[in-house]
Enzyme design. Sequence first.
Site, PDB file in Angstrom:
ATOM      1  N   HIS A 131       0.833  -1.202   0.000  1.00 25.04           N
ATOM      2  CA  HIS A 131       0.000   0.000   0.000  1.00 25.04           C
ATOM      3  C   HIS A 131       0.868   1.253   0.000  1.00 25.04           C
ATOM      4  O   HIS A 131       2.070   1.188   0.231  1.00 25.04           O
ATOM      5  CB  HIS A 131      -0.931   0.018   1.219  1.00 25.04           C
ATOM      6  CG  HIS A 131      -2.133  -0.860   1.065  1.00 25.04           C
ATOM      7  ND1 HIS A 131      -2.113  -2.197   1.364  1.00 25.04           N
ATOM      8  CD2 HIS A 131      -3.387  -0.592   0.628  1.00 25.04           C
ATOM      9  CE1 HIS A 131      -3.314  -2.719   1.133  1.00 25.04           C
ATOM     10  NE2 HIS A 131      -4.107  -1.763   0.687  1.00 25.04           N
ATOM     11  N   LYS A 135      -0.605   4.771   4.576  1.00 20.16           N
ATOM     12  CA  LYS A 135      -1.462   3.821   5.292  1.00 20.16           C
ATOM     13  C   LYS A 135      -0.908   3.567   6.689  1.00 20.16           C
ATOM     14  O   LYS A 135       0.290   3.353   6.861  1.00 20.16           O
ATOM     15  CB  LYS A 135      -1.565   2.504   4.514  1.00 20.16           C
ATOM     16  CG  LYS A 135      -2.602   1.552   5.094  1.00 20.16           C
ATOM     17  CD  LYS A 135      -2.899   0.417   4.125  1.00 20.16           C
ATOM     18  CE  LYS A 135      -3.936  -0.546   4.690  1.00 20.16           C
ATOM     19  NZ  LYS A 135      -5.232   0.128   4.965  1.00 20.16           N
TER      20      LYS A 135
END
Length: 242
Positions: A131, A135
């Site tokens: 990600h 995040k």
Amino acid sequence: MTKIGVIGAKGRMGQAIIVAIDDAGLVLAGGVDQGDDIAALAAQSDIMIDFSAPDALEGNLDACIAAGTPIIVGTTGLQERHHYLVDNASQTIAILQTGNTSLGVTLLSALVKQAAETLGPEWDIEIVETHHRHKVDAPSGTALLLGEAAAKGRNVDLAAVSDRGRDGITGARKEGDIGFASLRGGSVAGDHSVLLATEHEQITLSHRAENRALFARGAVKAAIWLKDKTAQRYAMSDVLGL
């Protein structure tokens, strides 16, 4: 016309959901963030979509219960207490809670469950997710969703077989464990791969998210589906009839 309220409206997912609501020809009842009047928005909405923060979940659920408004919970990083709150609220209102609103990931989850059930514990399972650098939780909600699917396929408790960190001399891999690896960098919307490996062969099941729009579209589709459902806890697999 379905009126949808968005919790976490100023966030990246909140903004994408607002666009998806407009694209679907639905009505945005309004958006709220921390400090705003969630109760008022819940009262004027046919359904709420929540992509905010775990700490806000209890208040969000309370507002929806008071208004009798169904809610999609897409917030990740939930702990055992949060799932208890969702279960409790689902006795009063319809709730769909998921770690990922992508229709593709929902299908991937079903395939992972089938593979784990069919192949058995002699096949090692490793889940790798990547990600963007912003995040804050790991493993991702999607990785945990896929891990739960694998554990369900094997009829085991994920918490009992989860291996989330390897560093130093860890010893040989334990048969039946489900491993997780989390990568963070750049602007990756979300890549997930489930590796099933045994002697002399491997299977990899993967999904790549190219932008947040696909999650937003899935959330809106789920909201339309959930709108008139009876009080219960639902999952994205119910939306696809899996």
